[in-house]
Scaffold this active site. Structure first.
Site, PDB file in Angstrom:
ATOM      1  N   LYS A 167       0.929  -1.301  -0.014  1.00 13.98           N
ATOM      2  CA  LYS A 167      -0.154  -0.018   0.081  1.00 13.98           C
ATOM      3  C   LYS A 167       0.705   1.262   0.083  1.00 13.98           C
ATOM      4  CE  LYS A 167      -4.205  -1.867   1.216  1.00 13.98           C
ATOM      5  NZ  LYS A 167      -5.397  -2.476   2.383  1.00 13.98           N
ATOM      6  N   ARG A 216      -3.404 -10.461   4.655  1.00 13.72           N
ATOM      7  CA  ARG A 216      -3.702 -10.344   3.244  1.00 13.72           C
ATOM      8  C   ARG A 216      -2.392  -9.781   2.367  1.00 13.72           C
ATOM      9  NH1 ARG A 216      -5.588  -6.702  -0.710  1.00 13.72           N
ATOM     10  NH2 ARG A 216      -7.264  -7.584  -2.157  1.00 13.72           N
TER      11      ARG A 216
HETATM   12  N1  HH2 Z   1      -7.473  -3.852   0.464  1.00 13.81           N
HETATM   13  C1  HH2 Z   1      -7.417  -3.947  -0.786  1.00 13.81           C
HETATM   14  C2  HH2 Z   1      -8.867  -4.773  -1.316  1.00 13.81           C
HETATM   15  N2  HH2 Z   1      -9.381  -5.503  -0.551  1.00 13.81           N
HETATM   16  N3  HH2 Z   1      -9.834  -6.423   1.727  1.00 13.81           N
HETATM   17  C3  HH2 Z   1      -9.575  -6.304   3.130  1.00 13.81           C
HETATM   18  N4  HH2 Z   1     -10.325  -7.088   4.035  1.00 13.81           N
HETATM   19  N5  HH2 Z   1      -8.417  -5.765   3.372  1.00 13.81           N
HETATM   20  C4  HH2 Z   1      -7.662  -5.065   2.885  1.00 13.81           C
HETATM   21  O1  HH2 Z   1      -6.883  -4.433   3.303  1.00 13.81           O
HETATM   22  C5  HH2 Z   1      -8.052  -4.752   1.342  1.00 13.81           C
HETATM   23  C6  HH2 Z   1      -8.963  -5.693   0.801  1.00 13.81           C
HETATM   24  C7  HH2 Z   1      -6.697  -3.161  -1.716  1.00 13.81           C
HETATM   25  O2  HH2 Z   1      -5.471  -3.958  -2.079  1.00 13.81           O
HETATM   26  P1  HH2 Z   1      -5.466  -4.352  -3.712  1.00 13.81           P
HETATM   27  O3  HH2 Z   1      -6.279  -5.595  -3.796  1.00 13.81           O
HETATM   28  O4  HH2 Z   1      -3.900  -4.579  -3.543  1.00 13.81           O
HETATM   29  O5  HH2 Z   1      -5.857  -3.425  -4.783  1.00 13.81           O
HETATM   30  P2  HH2 Z   1      -6.790  -3.153  -5.825  1.00 13.81           P
HETATM   31  O6  HH2 Z   1      -8.005  -3.053  -4.842  1.00 13.81           O
HETATM   32  O7  HH2 Z   1      -6.641  -1.913  -6.345  1.00 13.81           O
HETATM   33  O8  HH2 Z   1      -6.528  -4.303  -6.535  1.00 13.81           O
END
Ligand code: HH2
Length: 331
Positions: free
Chosen positions: A274, A309
């Protein structure tokens, strides 16, 4: 209202009367008592009432068959063309990527078809379903799959295709049909804290006390989820690192993460790659943020998080193996 934060310690430091930290491999015998407008103080765990002690120490129920007596790695399988961290490289190779994540040590696969990065636009339901279904079908036989969506229609299709867990960044606050669907299907639900929507959430987020505000708001979402018919035994809480939070907010939450065990449910941390890791670690490129992400994941483990995660599964697994050998409960 007081907020009891168990102070984690590892097995070698354990005192004879120490209690297990949220059913995991760590222990605590002291609690930092926080409150609004009052100085924090540290008290022995033995001074807490029995109910609070049980909530902080109790074993957490298994999640989709996975025991939560040690930190588990959730591997991120994003099938979004605009995801900030992997730039959509996995859209076509979802099956291969799912296999690679499991081989690298992922114990749950989190499939998401809608980017939730700051400023991201909403994806039409049919498009989101079209993105996630092939990935879920490919992943479902390999490990428990969670579907990362805010929408009931997407979740329904995902459950039909084999997803076993709902991961909702809006904590059932976006689509009123999603909670009742999860209740009817009997799936566990990960409730993540956020304010506003991904489009608006980074517009000057403000809190009176970020730790206590996020705690109270998550607690309210747990209550709301139960009112929708989802029993507490199927709920997981996540403070939502980077969602309506500045870098300072993220740090304040991670520093005292163990407070969230007072919610009495399994705790998940998602900090991987992040923005604040790039800012503090001096790395503008998201896919080069594994070292900083691992530092935060290990801090999550130290505070008793049950689920991490992450994108960099193999690297996190190796780090966690060493961490566990040094800090965890001896086998
Ligand atoms: N962070 C993201 C998406 N989903 N779900 C939970 N429970 N906790 C989190 O911290 C979380 C989440 C964002 O990260 P990422 O999937 O890498 O990015 P993107 O949504 O742009 O694909």
């Amino acid at each position: 209202m007081i907020y009891p934060r168990p102070i984690p310690m590892s097995d070698p430091a354990r005192s004879p009367g120490a209690l297990p930290l949220a059913g995991g491999p760590l222990w605590f015998d002291r609690v930092e008592v926080l409150g609004r407008g009052r100085a924090a103080r540290v008290i022995p765990a033995a001074d807490l009432d029995g109910e609070t002690r049980d909530r902080l120490a109790g074993a957490r129920p298994a999640l989709a068959g996975l025991s939560l007596d040690r930190p588990r790695i959730m591997g991120i399988l994003n099938v979004t063309p605009d995801s900030f961290s992997d730039g959509g490289r996995y859209l076509d190779g979802a099956a291969a990527q799912a296999r690679a994540l499991v081989a690298a040590g992922a114990e749950i696969l989190d499939v998401g078809g809608e980017s939730t990065r700051p400023g991201a636009a909403e994806v039409p339901v049919e498009e989101e379903i079209g993105r996630v279904l092939p990935a879920i079908r490919a992943a479902a036989g390999l490990a428990p799959v969670s579907i990362d969506t805010r929408k009931a229609a997407v979740a329904a299709a995902a459950f039909d295709a084999g997803a076993a867990i709902l991961n909702d960044v809006s904590a059932l606050g976006f689509d009123p049909a999603l909670g009742p669907l999860a209740a009817a299907r009997g799936t566990p639900v990960i409730l993540m804290h956020m304010r506003g929507t991904p489009q608006t959430m980074q517009d000057d987020p403000r809190y009176d006390d970020v730790l206590l505000d996020v705690f109270d708001e998550l607690k309210a979402r747990l209550t709301a989820a139960q009112a929708m018919g989802i029993p507490r035994e199927r709920l997981v809480a996540d403070p939502g690192i980077g969602f309506a939070k500045t870098a300072e907010h993220n740090l304040a939450l991670i520093r005292r993460l163990s407070l969230f065990h007072a919610l009495g449910v399994p705790l998940m941390l998602g900090a991987s790659r992040k923005r604040f890791i790039g800012t503090i670690g001096g790395e503008p490129q998201a896919d080069r943020r594994a070292p900083g992400s691992i530092a935060v994941a290990l801090e999550g483990a130290r505070q008793g998080a049950h689920l991490l995660r992450v994108h960099d599964v193999a690297e996190t697994k190796q780090a966690l193996a060493l961490w566990s050998a040094l800090n965890g409960r001896p086998e």
